[in-house]
Motif scaffolding. Structure first.
Motif, PDB file in Angstrom:
ATOM      1  N   LEU B 118       0.959  -1.214  -0.070  1.00 37.73           N
ATOM      2  CA  LEU B 118       0.246   0.193   0.009  1.00 37.73           C
ATOM      3  C   LEU B 118       1.050   1.211   0.039  1.00 37.73           C
ATOM      4  O   LEU B 118       0.714   2.110  -0.725  1.00 37.73           O
ATOM      5  CB  LEU B 118      -0.980   0.032   1.277  1.00 37.73           C
ATOM      6  N   ALA B 119       1.859   1.159   0.789  1.00 41.66           N
ATOM      7  CA  ALA B 119       2.778   2.289   0.750  1.00 41.66           C
ATOM      8  C   ALA B 119       3.448   2.724  -0.697  1.00 41.66           C
ATOM      9  O   ALA B 119       3.455   3.872  -0.906  1.00 41.66           O
ATOM     10  CB  ALA B 119       3.882   2.100   1.853  1.00 41.66           C
ATOM     11  N   THR B 120       3.798   1.573  -1.278  1.00 41.60           N
ATOM     12  CA  THR B 120       4.434   1.805  -2.497  1.00 41.60           C
ATOM     13  C   THR B 120       3.310   2.566  -3.570  1.00 41.60           C
ATOM     14  O   THR B 120       3.864   3.194  -4.425  1.00 41.60           O
ATOM     15  CB  THR B 120       4.969   0.271  -3.058  1.00 41.60           C
ATOM     16  N   LEU B 121       2.028   1.710  -3.349  1.00 36.64           N
ATOM     17  CA  LEU B 121       1.301   2.375  -4.246  1.00 36.64           C
ATOM     18  C   LEU B 121       1.038   3.643  -4.235  1.00 36.64           C
ATOM     19  O   LEU B 121       0.788   4.811  -4.993  1.00 36.64           O
ATOM     20  CB  LEU B 121      -0.169   1.518  -3.823  1.00 36.64           C
ATOM     21  N   ILE B 122       0.905   4.275  -2.771  1.00 38.82           N
ATOM     22  CA  ILE B 122       0.833   5.812  -2.609  1.00 38.82           C
ATOM     23  C   ILE B 122       1.941   6.258  -3.107  1.00 38.82           C
ATOM     24  O   ILE B 122       1.680   7.488  -3.728  1.00 38.82           O
ATOM     25  CB  ILE B 122       0.922   5.818  -1.182  1.00 38.82           C
ATOM     26  N   GLY B 123       3.336   5.785  -2.935  1.00 32.51           N
ATOM     27  CA  GLY B 123       4.406   6.514  -3.616  1.00 32.51           C
ATOM     28  C   GLY B 123       4.479   6.399  -4.741  1.00 32.51           C
ATOM     29  O   GLY B 123       4.507   7.484  -5.569  1.00 32.51           O
ATOM     30  N   VAL B 124       3.655   5.598  -5.657  1.00 28.65           N
ATOM     31  CA  VAL B 124       3.499   5.461  -7.073  1.00 28.65           C
ATOM     32  C   VAL B 124       2.690   6.759  -7.517  1.00 28.65           C
ATOM     33  O   VAL B 124       3.077   7.517  -8.422  1.00 28.65           O
ATOM     34  CB  VAL B 124       3.484   4.348  -7.701  1.00 28.65           C
ATOM     35  N   LEU B 125       1.751   6.573  -6.965  1.00 25.98           N
ATOM     36  CA  LEU B 125       0.416   7.447  -7.216  1.00 25.98           C
ATOM     37  C   LEU B 125       0.693   9.080  -6.984  1.00 25.98           C
ATOM     38  O   LEU B 125       0.392   9.550  -7.942  1.00 25.98           O
ATOM     39  CB  LEU B 125      -0.573   7.012  -6.657  1.00 25.98           C
ATOM     40  N   ALA B 126       1.573   9.292  -6.016  1.00 21.08           N
ATOM     41  CA  ALA B 126       1.833  10.635  -6.018  1.00 21.08           C
ATOM     42  C   ALA B 126       3.288  10.990  -6.517  1.00 21.08           C
ATOM     43  O   ALA B 126       3.386  12.335  -6.826  1.00 21.08           O
ATOM     44  CB  ALA B 126       1.782  10.913  -4.241  1.00 21.08           C
ATOM     45  N   GLY B 127       4.162  10.182  -6.326  1.00 22.13           N
ATOM     46  CA  GLY B 127       5.470  10.378  -6.780  1.00 22.13           C
ATOM     47  C   GLY B 127       5.887  10.503  -7.785  1.00 22.13           C
ATOM     48  O   GLY B 127       6.418  11.415  -8.525  1.00 22.13           O
ATOM     49  N   VAL B 128       5.114   9.736  -8.895  1.00 23.94           N
ATOM     50  CA  VAL B 128       5.375  10.176 -10.199  1.00 23.94           C
ATOM     51  C   VAL B 128       4.772  11.264 -10.917  1.00 23.94           C
ATOM     52  O   VAL B 128       5.502  11.834 -11.654  1.00 23.94           O
ATOM     53  CB  VAL B 128       4.785   8.737 -11.221  1.00 23.94           C
ATOM     54  N   PRO B 129       3.609  11.857 -10.617  1.00 25.89           N
ATOM     55  CA  PRO B 129       3.187  12.972 -11.164  1.00 25.89           C
ATOM     56  C   PRO B 129       4.097  14.259 -10.517  1.00 25.89           C
ATOM     57  O   PRO B 129       4.271  14.995 -11.215  1.00 25.89           O
ATOM     58  CB  PRO B 129       1.629  12.953 -10.438  1.00 25.89           C
ATOM     59  N   LEU B 130       4.322  14.211  -9.263  1.00 24.36           N
ATOM     60  CA  LEU B 130       5.230  15.267  -8.597  1.00 24.36           C
ATOM     61  C   LEU B 130       6.429  15.229  -9.398  1.00 24.36           C
ATOM     62  O   LEU B 130       6.880  16.431  -9.755  1.00 24.36           O
ATOM     63  CB  LEU B 130       5.513  15.056  -7.327  1.00 24.36           C
ATOM     64  N   GLY B 131       7.081  13.903  -9.822  1.00 24.70           N
ATOM     65  CA  GLY B 131       8.449  14.058 -10.512  1.00 24.70           C
ATOM     66  C   GLY B 131       8.088  14.848 -11.864  1.00 24.70           C
ATOM     67  O   GLY B 131       8.889  15.326 -12.376  1.00 24.70           O
ATOM     68  N   VAL B 132       6.959  14.355 -12.549  1.00 24.99           N
ATOM     69  CA  VAL B 132       6.854  14.862 -13.997  1.00 24.99           C
ATOM     70  C   VAL B 132       6.642  16.344 -13.867  1.00 24.99           C
ATOM     71  O   VAL B 132       7.144  17.017 -14.768  1.00 24.99           O
ATOM     72  CB  VAL B 132       5.489  13.944 -14.485  1.00 24.99           C
ATOM     73  N   ILE B 133       5.779  16.840 -12.954  1.00 24.74           N
ATOM     74  CA  ILE B 133       5.580  18.210 -12.934  1.00 24.74           C
ATOM     75  C   ILE B 133       6.776  18.885 -12.432  1.00 24.74           C
ATOM     76  O   ILE B 133       7.326  19.768 -13.171  1.00 24.74           O
ATOM     77  CB  ILE B 133       4.674  18.565 -11.747  1.00 24.74           C
ATOM     78  N   SER B 228       9.030   6.436  -0.086  1.00 25.14           N
ATOM     79  CA  SER B 228       8.831   5.779  -1.444  1.00 25.14           C
ATOM     80  C   SER B 228       8.462   7.184  -2.353  1.00 25.14           C
ATOM     81  O   SER B 228       8.829   7.178  -3.676  1.00 25.14           O
ATOM     82  CB  SER B 228       7.917   4.631  -1.555  1.00 25.14           C
ATOM     83  N   LEU B 229       7.628   7.974  -1.648  1.00 28.06           N
ATOM     84  CA  LEU B 229       7.149   8.991  -2.576  1.00 28.06           C
ATOM     85  C   LEU B 229       8.402   9.803  -2.900  1.00 28.06           C
ATOM     86  O   LEU B 229       8.452  10.357  -4.280  1.00 28.06           O
ATOM     87  CB  LEU B 229       6.102  10.032  -1.774  1.00 28.06           C
ATOM     88  N   ALA B 230       9.226  10.262  -1.833  1.00 27.14           N
ATOM     89  CA  ALA B 230      10.181  11.126  -2.209  1.00 27.14           C
ATOM     90  C   ALA B 230      11.298  10.531  -3.141  1.00 27.14           C
ATOM     91  O   ALA B 230      11.646  11.185  -4.228  1.00 27.14           O
ATOM     92  CB  ALA B 230      10.803  11.311  -0.999  1.00 27.14           C
ATOM     93  N   TYR B 231      11.507   9.398  -3.062  1.00 27.63           N
ATOM     94  CA  TYR B 231      12.628   8.622  -3.814  1.00 27.63           C
ATOM     95  C   TYR B 231      11.820   8.542  -5.251  1.00 27.63           C
ATOM     96  O   TYR B 231      12.678   8.800  -6.264  1.00 27.63           O
ATOM     97  CB  TYR B 231      12.590   7.212  -3.431  1.00 27.63           C
ATOM     98  N   ILE B 232      10.670   7.953  -5.479  1.00 28.31           N
ATOM     99  CA  ILE B 232      10.122   7.779  -6.901  1.00 28.31           C
ATOM    100  C   ILE B 232       9.850   9.225  -7.559  1.00 28.31           C
ATOM    101  O   ILE B 232      10.349   9.449  -8.722  1.00 28.31           O
ATOM    102  CB  ILE B 232       8.702   7.155  -6.725  1.00 28.31           C
ATOM    103  N   ALA B 233       9.548  10.220  -6.839  1.00 27.93           N
ATOM    104  CA  ALA B 233       9.475  11.790  -7.335  1.00 27.93           C
ATOM    105  C   ALA B 233      10.963  12.057  -7.802  1.00 27.93           C
ATOM    106  O   ALA B 233      10.939  12.792  -9.012  1.00 27.93           O
ATOM    107  CB  ALA B 233       8.635  12.747  -6.443  1.00 27.93           C
ATOM    108  N   ARG B 234      11.907  11.860  -7.241  1.00 28.82           N
ATOM    109  CA  ARG B 234      13.180  12.530  -7.413  1.00 28.82           C
ATOM    110  C   ARG B 234      13.758  11.784  -8.700  1.00 28.82           C
ATOM    111  O   ARG B 234      14.186  12.318  -9.511  1.00 28.82           O
ATOM    112  CB  ARG B 234      14.363  12.277  -6.494  1.00 28.82           C
TER     113      ARG B 234
END
Ligand SMILES: Nc1ncnc2c1ncn2[C@@H]1O[C@H](COP(=O)(O)OP(=O)(O)OP(=O)(O)O)[C@@H](O)[C@H]1O
Ligand SMILES: [Mg+2]
Lengths: 259, 348, 297
Positions: B118-133, B228-234
């Motif tokens: 679940l934590a990874t899911l949160i990380g992907v769903l929030a992190g990818v868009p943040l990284g793209v933006i 995971s959010l921070a890492y995936i976003a970066r």
């Protein structure tokens, strides 16, 4: 109102750590239904001009012009939506190296279909049919196979023909080709150029071709513009390149290998 | 949680080894892993027997364990004995629970997997868009804001963040449930099928249990997902910056595609391939991060089991967890390798 | 001033020294133009200053218990409140900075040289030595680092020395990788051949020529890792495996405050904030350094 591309006083500067670098320094020219070559040594600002026309320069670039219009559309002043319809729809651009200019994880077919759908307002099946036709029109022998292929599965010549098909898909009136053959094998250069020439004439398009290859200019173009350090130093008929007056053009021509 | 940017780049680039090389390297890595745990368990402690059976063990237990570990034998024989045991799935007994370590791990692991997933899911769903933006707005204020937020995510001790979250959202605002996996009242109501309480209760149609479980998992998953959010976003940001500079992006714009399509379809489509490695690595990091988070949230998973074993010097259990998590790490690496081949047409 | 700038930014530097100083100047300008990186640098410098000057900054003794004053909220007498034994939390955090710095410093001093030697030897000599050493490195890289550190401390026994050993043992492999990559490129350079011709031994070349050149990139990498080391060290302390009471280690302070969390929030919150700020400082600094040295990312 005149048809075609009209540019007057185009200036482009890039930001850099040492302050702005002027890459294009007051350029004027027009391109109608004709084939115009933009030649000049490396770094003279040719690609910058080509990209400035479509407003596709990186954010570090600043464009200014007294006038830059295409068929009366103000290319500098119009909003982004309008500009998007110009890109691809009115003015197409072919890049140098098909190995980099095609999306590596999308099939060639999808990328052509995408062009149609961005401009044509047509459905998927129709777009697919037209894409296959277009692949045939650029003399690809097995359109079905190339349609389903990924870019890395094509040879350089095939890739460049697929790119021409992609860019011509939306039926532009002007084609900007930035060194369309310099990344290709010498053996296929001529055939790719011949296809480009054939389609430009068949569709009645204008062509602005950026190149180093003066033999190409003499064979395929009507007029040549010679650029040096951000300025056009000479404009002359392509057939007259050999008799150019400007010492810079003469030097360029002297340096070119003969066919 | 210790994956760094550079390692990710190395791993994302150093792909495409042949199958045989891959199998060989996996085997060698597992062997190395067991060698290291053998040293930690049998060589470093002053009295390895005591470390394994605990100091309350009877004289017979002690003698039997000493016999089984072959402590009179040369070191390499001891390692072979150890290896044989581990390969047969015998990780020894847990001093704390009195049950085989592997059985304990089987019981506690699903809760951890559920939380980390679940934590990874949160990380992907929030992190990818943040990284793209951040990549699209590079150098402007959204990029700066996202950079500070992600660096905060890298810098915050998760166990402390968990405590603050409990203080704020549970004790003060009362928005979520407190520690534990489900309200006491619902404990043991859902028939375990998958081991994930959310899925099990949903399968059984026990929506009140599901609701309570969701209420309980949200906070720890968000806390664990911060990293995971921070890492995936970066990572998304730097991969996207790479891709947005490519020629095919220019060509796509020149076709007259909308900026949204250029960014989210073309550039992100290419970014997705190395991102698979990032998500796998971050999943592994979360399994590790759960050790501390579970302690704070009284989450009955592998992390809490490991912590308890640590505090009681229960060496068999500690090493068992180490081996299992290590093997999951290797498995995740392998999986991301395979996915990479599947996703990248150039690698097929 | 402008002349100086022009000299530094000269496109055709007259000497290698001018070129090097020009590069350093450009790098510093990039770095200083990045407010986040500067903030990081300031935080890190402040941490060092606070740790050194701790006795001057607070009149309280971090170890002095005073049960009459236990669990006092932040106020005029105790700016950050007191803990369950009536000790001043601010004083404990200031003195705790010393522990944090010591752990980070020791881990850096042990792990970086180990990684440097392994990587340089591996990269320079190549062959089976390289294969074996990199296999070992890979095994450690494949390990979940926190869990390996936990298992090591469990075997060695809790305590700050053992925590440092465990952290160092799990920290060296990335440095070895990095140093190896550098050594591989250095190996082929001309001055190495020249040294060999002059009769230098292989080991001599590794220690006198290769290693010094690998050091700078290793230092950048080390800065980037500091925050991670701080967090793992705090985690060990939180689990009671690191510094032992009554040492004012930040992780252990959070653990002690846990049972008072809902009623006396400051006991656990303050040391956590300290960890957050310091590790953010190192991350900002490292991030800025990386930007300057590798603008592509
Ligand atoms: N993104 C950029 N940022 C800064 N300067 C740039 C950038 N792109 C181009 N320039 C500079 O602008 C000038 C003109 O470049 P341009 O690419 O237009 O030349 P060109 O005539 O196309 O050269 P070539 O024949 O090598 O393709 C060069 O001096 C180049 O260094
Ligand atoms: Mg060019």
């Amino acid at each position: 109102m005149t048809a075609g591309l009209e540019i007057a006083g185009l200036r482009v500067a890039y930001d850099s750590i040492r302050g702005p670098v002027v890459a294009v320094d007051g350029v004027d020219f027009t391109v109608g239904h004709e084939r115009v070559a933009l030649v000049g040594e490396s770094g003279s600002g040719k690609s910058t001009v080509g990209r400035a026309i479509l407003r596709l320069l990186p954010p570090s670039a600043h464009i200014a012009a007294d006038r830059m219009t295409f068929d009366g559309i103000d290319l500098l002043g119009c909003d982004e939506r309008r500009m998007r319809r110009v890109r691809g729809g009115r003015i197409g651009m072919i890049l140098q190296d098909p190995r980099h200019a095609l999306n590596p994880v999308m099939t060639v077919g999808r990328q052509i279909v995408e062009s149609y759908r961005a401009h044509g307002g047509i459905g998927g099946t129709e777009a697919r049919r037209r894409a296959l036709d277009m692949l045939a029109a650029v003399h690809i022998r097995d359109p079905e196979r190339v349609f389903a292929a990924y870019p890395h599965q094509l040879s350089g010549g095939m890739g460049q023909r697929a790119m021409i098909a992609m860019v011509l898909a939306a039926g532009p009136d002007l084609l900007i080709a930035d060194e369309p053959t310099s990344a290709l094998d010498v053996t296929v250069r001529h055939s790719v150029l011949a296809i480009l020439d054939e389609l430009v004439i068949a569709h009645g398009m204008g062509l602005l071709i950026i190149t180093h290859d003066l033999n190409l200019v003499a064979t395929f173009c009507d007029r040549a513009l010679v650029m040096r350090a951000g300025r056009i130093v000479e404009a002359l008929p392509a057939s007259g390149l050999a008799e150019a007056h400007h010492p810079y053009t003469r030097a360029l021509f002297a340096a070119a290998p003969t066919l | 949680m210790t994956v760094t940017d550079d390692e990710t780049f190395r791993m994302a680039r150093g792909r495409l080894r042949s199958g045989a090389v891959l199998a060989g390297s996996v085997a060698a890595t597992i062997l190395g892993l067991l060698l290291v745990t053998f040293f930690i368990g049998r060589v470093i402690p002053v009295d390895p027997v005591l470390a394994v059976v605990g100091d309350r063990a009877s004289a017979e237990t002690y003698a039997a364990a000493r016999e089984a570990m072959g402590l009179d034998e040369p070191l390499w024989r001891q390692f072979l004995i150890y290896l044989g045991g581990v390969l047969r799935g015998d990780f020894g007994q847990s001093v704390l629970t009195g049950r085989p370590v592997l059985a304990d791990i089987g019981r506690f692991f699903p809760a951890t997997l559920e939380l980390a997933t679940l934590a990874t899911l949160i990380g992907v769903l929030a992190g990818v868009p943040l990284g793209v933006i951040a990549a699209v707005r590079r150098g402007r204020w959204p990029d700066h804001v996202i950079r500070v937020v992600t660096l905060l995510g890298y810098s915050v001790p998760t166990f402390w963040l968990g405590m603050i979250a409990l203080l704020l959202f549970y004790a003060t605002l009362d928005w979520t449930a407190g520690p534990g996996r489900v309200d006491l009242f619902f404990e043991g109501l859902a028939q375990p099928v998958t081991g994930s309480l959310l899925i099990d209760s949903a399968l059984a149609g026990a929506w009140d249990v599901f609701g309570s479980a969701l209420d309980h998992i949200l906070l720890p998953a968000l806390v664990l997902g911060t990293f995971s959010l921070a890492y995936i976003a970066r990572m998304t940001r730097s991969f996207m910056i790479d891709q947005l500079g490519q020629e095919y992006v220019l060509a796509a714009r020149a076709k007259g595609l909308s900026e949204a399509r250029v960014v989210w379809r073309h550039a992100l489509g290419n970014t997705a391939i190395p991102l698979v490695t990032v998500v796998a690595l971050s999943y592994g990091a979360l399994l590790e991060g759960s050790v501390l988070t579970e302690t704070v949230f009284a989450w009955p998973g592998l992390g809490a089991y490991l912590t308890n074993s640590l505090l009681n010097a229960d060496m068999n259990a500690v090493l068992g967890c180490t081996i299992v998590v290590g093997i999951v790490f290797i498995g995740l690496n392998l999986l991301s390798d395979l996915l990479y081949r599947l996703l990248d047409p150039r690698a097929r | 001033m402008t002349a100086m700038r022009a000299w530094l930014l000269d496109e055709a530097p007259a000497s290698p020294a001018q070129a090097a100083m020009g590069r350093a100047y450009v790098a510093w300008r990039d770095f200083a133009a990045n407010p986040l990186a500067l903030t990081g640098l300031i935080i890190v410098l402040l941490l060092v200053a606070l740790a050194v000057l701790a006795p001057l900054l607070t009149a309280h003794d971090p170890y002095a218990q005073n049960l009459d004053d236990r669990l006092l909220p932040p106020g005029a007498a105790h700016w950050l409140g007191t803990d369950q034994l009536g000790r001043d939390i601010l004083a404990r955090i200031l003195y705790g900075a010393r522990i944090t710095l010591m752990i980070v410093g020791l881990v850096a001093v042990i792990a970086a040289p180990v990684g440097l030697v392994v990587g340089c030897v591996s990269g320079y000599f190549g062959g089976w030595l390289d294969v074996v050493m990199m296999r070992v490195t890979d095994v450690f890289l494949a390990f979940p680092r926190l869990i390996l550190a936990l298992a090591l401390v469990a075997a060695l026994g809790p305590g700050i020395e053992n925590a440092v050993i465990a952290l160092a043992l799990t920290a060296w492999p990335p440095y070895a990788r990095l140093a190896r990559a550098e050594a591989l490129t250095i190996r082929g350079r001309e001055f190495i051949d020249a040294a060999r011709m002059q009769g230098a031994t292989a080991w001599g070349i590794v220690f006198t020529q290769v290693m010094p050149l690998c050091t700078s990139s290793l230092i950048v990498r080390l800065t980037l890792d500091m925050a991670g080391i701080i967090l793992i060290a705090a985690g060990l302390g939180f689990l009671g495996l690191g510094a032992q009471p009554p040492a004012p280690e930040w992780g252990a302070m959070i653990a002690a405050g846990r049972q008072y969390l809902f009623d006396q929030w400051w006991v656990a919150t303050m040391p956590g904030l300290a960890i957050l700020v310091v590790s953010l400082g190192f991350n900002l600094l490292g991030d800025g350094l990386r930007d300057v040295l590798d603008p592509r990312r």
